[in-house]
Scaffold this active site. Structure first.
Site, mmCIF file in Angstrom:
data_model
loop_
_atom_site.group_PDB
_atom_site.id
_atom_site.type_symbol
_atom_site.label_atom_id
_atom_site.label_comp_id
_atom_site.label_asym_id
_atom_site.label_seq_id
_atom_site.Cartn_x
_atom_site.Cartn_y
_atom_site.Cartn_z
ATOM 1 N N ILE A 452 6.211 -7.937 -6.959
ATOM 2 C CA ILE A 452 5.110 -6.978 -7.001
ATOM 3 C C ILE A 452 4.022 -7.357 -6.016
ATOM 4 C CG2 ILE A 452 3.269 -6.151 -8.540
ATOM 5 C CD1 ILE A 452 5.548 -6.567 -10.803
ATOM 6 N N ASP A 453 3.759 -8.649 -5.864
ATOM 7 C CA ASP A 453 2.718 -9.129 -4.962
ATOM 8 C C ASP A 453 3.059 -8.809 -3.515
ATOM 9 O OD1 ASP A 453 0.237 -10.264 -4.807
ATOM 10 O OD2 ASP A 453 0.891 -12.326 -5.040
ATOM 11 N N ASP A 454 4.272 -9.172 -3.088
ATOM 12 C CA ASP A 454 4.682 -8.873 -1.719
ATOM 13 C C ASP A 454 4.666 -7.380 -1.451
ATOM 14 O OD1 ASP A 454 5.947 -11.110 0.201
ATOM 15 O OD2 ASP A 454 6.094 -11.756 -1.870
ATOM 16 N N GLU A 457 1.120 -6.193 -0.783
ATOM 17 C CA GLU A 457 0.577 -6.643 0.496
ATOM 18 C C GLU A 457 1.314 -6.023 1.676
ATOM 19 O OE1 GLU A 457 -2.167 -8.469 1.069
ATOM 20 O OE2 GLU A 457 -2.559 -8.455 -1.080
ATOM 21 N N HIS A 528 -4.174 -7.537 -6.271
ATOM 22 C CA HIS A 528 -3.541 -7.037 -5.049
ATOM 23 C C HIS A 528 -2.953 -5.645 -5.262
ATOM 24 C CE1 HIS A 528 -3.029 -11.508 -3.732
ATOM 25 N NE2 HIS A 528 -4.241 -11.041 -3.479
#
Length: 712
Positions: A452-454, A457, A528
């Protein structure tokens, strides 16, 4: 490798068509105005309006090599001189980062962890009978270089001695031929004995030793392969574990069931407090406690082992082996992570896969790609590789520093990121079966576990780039946004890989003493996602508002936020404040003011910020530690988004970055500012020292992608 940046001498200002102070235009080409929710001073939604204007950006020129320079010289005043220095620092950092891009479009810095990776690599090769002299010599050179004067090894730069790391490093050096009575070895073994010996080491360390008869399998927690048959609704099924733990535990159930022992090349009596009683008896925890209950459950599993139906156990191991093989990636690895790959290779080898089998051959070849060979001949093993993460962060940094949105380096990066989009379901679908796939993973090859983070971003990076095929970009972004929204947990926040991975039981197992084994939502990942949703015009969406409410409720009393995937409160706060202001929370909001006061209170005398990994164990370390470039940048990104550009703290922080920059545009950062498992597994991302300072310098010079309401 150096990227080819054709056209780098062209002006980034002329024809850049950037929205003043905001991100570059989206893939559709013209300027984009995204509605964002407007929040009142107390955080209540006041309706949805147009995007707020940000601080106007100076139109930059890109000189040869991609360096941006102001079109008009700053005035000859103290402030003008300071701005000139900041412009020059940003230009040097831009040059440096552009030069690091691979010809295919990606960036990747070394991912440094600790010597257990190197020791276990040698132990694996010894177990499989493939250890060679050249690899052993190179690994030993690296391990020796990490030993401290007292004979120990730590798990992060400047950290305290760590028992399991010291044991594993010692054993690896014994494999390399270092004599136990050599001074550096004698210091290590004496320290190990003084701190409990092998019996006090973590379970993983004792498993490695059991493979060679240096520890008894009976003295290890039981891990039955029948776990793979538990349905997802039963407690302690494999999907209750975080993906990294799940990928490790499944192969280890096979190893635990078969209990292999290879001939030990030497004895390790010197690592026991008493070699006659290597595993002294310990008093169990009280029965009424969770630890006591799980200890007794482990005893019951040891009894079950003796009576487990053979057909059931055989079927369980067959199911586990199928599970492993099905999750092998195209490059031969498992999840792009070294530990699961190591244990998967061992498990399959025990089940009869010979080393020439395509699965095994690909797996071993993938492990070789985790090796970083240094100029002195030393060989360091990366636990993981981070090209997608590094590439999206590099693209954001360059764009925010003023590189024009259609610059060849950015377009090439976008092409590579688009090629890395994941188009099939993975383990995440167990909890979200109806969700269409999308998004991005962290590594080169990891289609099973996008994160989810990648994904958040990458979307933020793609929005800063003008790509020649806007329809392709829009479609990929739409899938990524939809997937991220679908991965929201019930409490309104987001974890890293799975939704609602919050069972309290896995961390209680006697086996799970090696670090975090579940993937609950965290403030940094949630921030993020919220920031990305704000960029996508979804700040007023009910799902975004739930994420904002969760973040506001998670703020610590002193104003900081906990950082799960970066160290620690500085990272959490540096992630959350820009997200909240992007989503419409006003700088005057009490939560933002508390965060600003906290950041100002922990700024170091030299103007920088730093936080030691010990803050995960001891709250008194929060915001305390030697200043680093990456952590200084995180604090600055928060303060800038909170409208503090002209404040003293920002001025001192920017001055720190300018003053500590190397002549080649880089920063030196030996300290670990990344987190795998809080406290238990720390990471030094070697590109963090480059991308985050450049992002902070760019936002200081040219304004925020989203300017906070009320900012000048």
């Amino acid at each position: 490798m150096t990227a080819t940046t054709d056209g780098s001498a062209e002006s980034a200002g002329a024809g850049s068509e950037t929205t003043p102070g905001g991100p570059g235009p989206g893939p559709s080409g013209p300027e984009r105005t995204r509605p964002v929710a407007q929040y009142g001073p107390m955080g209540g939604t006041a309706g949805v309006g147009g995007a707020r204007p940000a601080r106007p950006r100076a139109e930059p020129d890109i000189g040869r090599g991609g360096v941006r320079a102001a079109t008009a010289d700053p005035p000859e005043t103290p402030d003008g001189n300071r701005l000139r220095e900041v412009h020059e620092a940003a230009a040097r950092a831009t040059r440096n980062l552009l030069a690091r891009q691979d010809a295919e479009g990606w960036w990747k810095g070394d991912l440094e962890t600790n010597v257990t990776m190197d020791a276990e690599d040698l132990l694996l090769r010894q177990f499989l009978g493939i250890r060679d002299e050249a690899t052993t010599r190179a690994a030993a050179l690296f391990i020796r270089g990490e030993q401290r004067d007292d004979g120990t090894w730590a798990t992060f730069h400047g950290g305290p001695p760590e028992l399991s790391a010291t044991i594993e490093a010692y054993v690896a050096l014994r494999l390399a031929g270092d004599a136990p009575d050599a001074p550096h070895m004698a210091r290590a073994s004496a320290w190990i004995r003084a701190h409990g010996g092998i019996a006090a080491a973590r379970v993983f360390t004792r498993i490695w030793l059991a493979l060679f008869g240096w520890w008894k399998w009976d003295h290890l927690p039981e891990l039955p392969p029948e776990l793979v048959f538990l349905p997802p609704w039963v407690p302690l099924n494999i999907y209750d574990f975080g993906c990294w733990a799940r990928q490790t535990i499944v192969p280890l159930t096979i190893v635990s069931a078969l209990r292999p022992v290879r001939p030990a090349p030497f004895a390790l009596d010197e690592l026991h407090t008493d070699a006659r009683v290597p595993n002294p008896a310990k008093r169990p925890a009280p029965l009424v406690s969770w630890d006591g209950a799980f200890q007794r459950m482990d005893k019951a599993l040891h009894v079950y082992r003796r009576f487990a139906p053979r057909r059931l156990r055989k079927a369980a191991m067959a199911a586990a082996s199928r599970w492993i093989v099905e999750r092998q990636e195209n490059d031969g690895c498992w999840g792009g992570i070294q530990p699961p790959a190591v244990y998967s290779v061992i498990a399959l080898h025990l089940l009869g896969y010979d080393l020439g089998h395509p699965v095994m051959r690909a797996g071993l070849e993938s492990l070789d790609r985790f090796a970083v060979w240094r100029e002195d001949g030393a060989r360091m093993i990366e636990a993981c590789q981070s090209p997608v993460w590094d590439t999206c962060l590099a693209a954001i940094a360059l764009a925010d520093a003023g590189l024009r949105p259609d610059h060849p380096a950015l377009v090439k990066a976008a092409d590579w990121m688009l090629g890395e989009e994941i188009a099939r379901s993975g383990d995440w679908a167990v909890r979200r079966p109806g969700l269409a796939p999308g998004g991005w993973a962290f590594e080169f090859h990891n289609d099973t576990y996008p994160d989810i983070d990648d994904t958040a971003e990458v979307v933020l990076a793609l929005r800063r780039i003008r790509h020649p095929d806007p329809a392709r970009v829009e479609a990929a972004i739409a899938r990524g946004v939809s997937w991220n929204l679908g991965m929201q947990s019930k409490n309104g926040a987001w974890g890293a890989f799975d939704a609602d991975n919050t069972s309290p039981f896995p961390n209680r197992l006697p086996f799970c003493d090696f670090g975090e084994v579940i993937d609950p939502p965290s403030a940094d990942v949630t921030a993020h996602v919220v920031e990305m949703l704000a960029f996508e015009g979804k700040a007023g969406d009910a799902r975004t508002r739930r994420g904002i409410a969760w973040l506001l409720a998670e703020q610590e009393p002193d104003g900081a936020w906990f950082g799960r995937w970066g160290t620690n409160y500085v990272y959490g706060t540096g992630s959350v404040v820009p997200a909240l202001t992007a989503a419409g929370i006003a700088p005057a909001h009490p939560a933002i003011r508390r965060a600003v006061r906290w950041l100002e209170s922990v700024q170091n005398e030299d103007g920088g910020w730093g936080e030691d990994q010990r803050s995960y164990k001891d709250r008194s370390w929060a915001g305390r530690g030697a200043s680093t470039a990456s952590q200084t940048a995180w604090a600055l990104m928060a303060l800038l988004s909170a409208g503090e550009r002209d404040g003293k703290a920002v001025e001192r922080g920017i001055a720190y970055l300018v003053r500590t920059q190397e002549a080649d545009g880089s920063w030196d950062e030996p300290y670990f500012t990344g987190t795998g498992f809080p406290w238990d597994f720390s990471i030094n991302y070697h590109l963090y020292r480059q991308v985050f300072p450049l992002t902070a310098l760019g936002r200081y010079l040219h304004g925020e992608p989203f300017a906070p309401a009320g900012a000048s």
